[in-house]
Design an enzyme around this catalytic site. Sequence first.
Site, PDB file in Angstrom:
ATOM      1  N   ILE A  22       0.860  -1.187   0.000  1.00 58.62           N
ATOM      2  CA  ILE A  22       0.000   0.000   0.000  1.00 58.62           C
ATOM      3  C   ILE A  22       0.895   1.236   0.000  1.00 58.62           C
ATOM      4  O   ILE A  22       1.739   1.403   0.883  1.00 58.62           O
ATOM      5  CB  ILE A  22      -0.932   0.005   1.231  1.00 58.62           C
ATOM      6  CG1 ILE A  22      -1.935  -1.149   1.140  1.00 58.62           C
ATOM      7  CG2 ILE A  22      -1.643   1.353   1.355  1.00 58.62           C
ATOM      8  CD1 ILE A  22      -2.935  -1.059  -0.003  1.00 58.62           C
ATOM      9  N   LYS A  23       0.696   2.091  -1.001  1.00 63.07           N
ATOM     10  CA  LYS A  23       1.511   3.302  -1.118  1.00 63.07           C
ATOM     11  C   LYS A  23       0.866   4.450  -0.358  1.00 63.07           C
ATOM     12  O   LYS A  23      -0.319   4.733  -0.525  1.00 63.07           O
ATOM     13  CB  LYS A  23       1.660   3.704  -2.588  1.00 63.07           C
ATOM     14  CG  LYS A  23       2.711   2.922  -3.328  1.00 63.07           C
ATOM     15  CD  LYS A  23       2.743   3.293  -4.793  1.00 63.07           C
ATOM     16  CE  LYS A  23       3.687   4.424  -5.080  1.00 63.07           C
ATOM     17  NZ  LYS A  23       3.803   4.659  -6.535  1.00 63.07           N
ATOM     18  N   LEU A  24       1.676   5.093   0.456  1.00 63.34           N
ATOM     19  CA  LEU A  24       1.231   6.241   1.252  1.00 63.34           C
ATOM     20  C   LEU A  24       2.239   7.372   1.074  1.00 63.34           C
ATOM     21  O   LEU A  24       3.447   7.124   1.012  1.00 63.34           O
ATOM     22  CB  LEU A  24       1.180   5.864   2.738  1.00 63.34           C
ATOM     23  CG  LEU A  24       0.259   4.706   3.140  1.00 63.34           C
ATOM     24  CD1 LEU A  24       0.645   4.188   4.517  1.00 63.34           C
ATOM     25  CD2 LEU A  24      -1.192   5.157   3.135  1.00 63.34           C
TER      26      LEU A  24
END
EC number: 2.2.1.2
Length: 337
Positions: A141-143
């Site tokens: 998951i990219k944040l």
Amino acid sequence: MSGSPVKRQRMESALDQLKQFTTVVADTGDFNAIDEYKPQDATTNPSLILAAAQMPAYQELVEEALAYGKRLGGSQEEQVTNAVDKLFVLFGAEILKKIPGRVSTEVDARLSFDRDAMVARARRLIELYKEAGVSKDRVLIKLASTWEGIQAGKELEEQHGIHCNMTLLFSFAQAVACAEAGVTLISPFVGRILDWHVANTDQKSYEPLEDPGVKSVTKIYNYYKKFGYKTIVMGASFRNTGEIKALAGCDFLTISPQLLGELLKDTSKLVPMLSAKAAQASPLEKVHLDEKAFRWLHNEDRMAVEKLSDGIRKFAADAVKLERMLTERMFSTENGK
């Protein structure tokens, strides 16, 4: 005939040589462009998904996402949000059919300063992947690497076993905070740092080893290896193959199909420029950052402050464009659907 293996070895592409010391990742939403480069992983972002969603080849995925949003119902806004999340996951699931490793899917950049909302959206994406038959072990998951994003990453890793890829990383402060948070992977940007220096200083071109983006990632890599952090360093955002070659040996590098194509045609010799062993000799000292120290140190880096905010704005703008496109297709009367 005996000379042919040597000749063949000499003609090995820069891409194949790079794969010997770095995990190669494809940076694209256009999964039909991935096959010939045989990457281990793939990364997507809102801009890449927006571009791919406008290609004729992917209209079935768009239609499926729209149908999903409608099926869940709710307000127009909720239907579109659900369709967007579904579209990201549909692209990710298709990409995973073509690669052995993991795909990175990005949380809406408009949530970059809301830790709880980022955690909730990440969990929702993982739930959608599960419904599509994809285990969370195959998803990053990219944040955005804001303070709130980094803390969301820490919570997702520790409490939910969700792997995170911290993106839009431009400063050493961001890298230190991510290491202390124990996230799976960081994406320090190279090309966007170069862009800033070209736009804001008198120097308009750099040799690869003097490239400020290359120097930034090299420092971060050396720091992580010297102090034994397990977080993977994945250089991202490249403007040319010189930057990529200057970071050979970095844990991972995520590269656009265009530059992967250039590396495939390039037969020049490649040598590792980074290594965990060499990192031990670097003069870097260990740093601890609480929120106040992080905000101060990051704020001292004008380039990083400007590029982080600019990156969030760009991804947010492309998220809005994607929503607009889906809204038109879902609700316009002319569509007849």
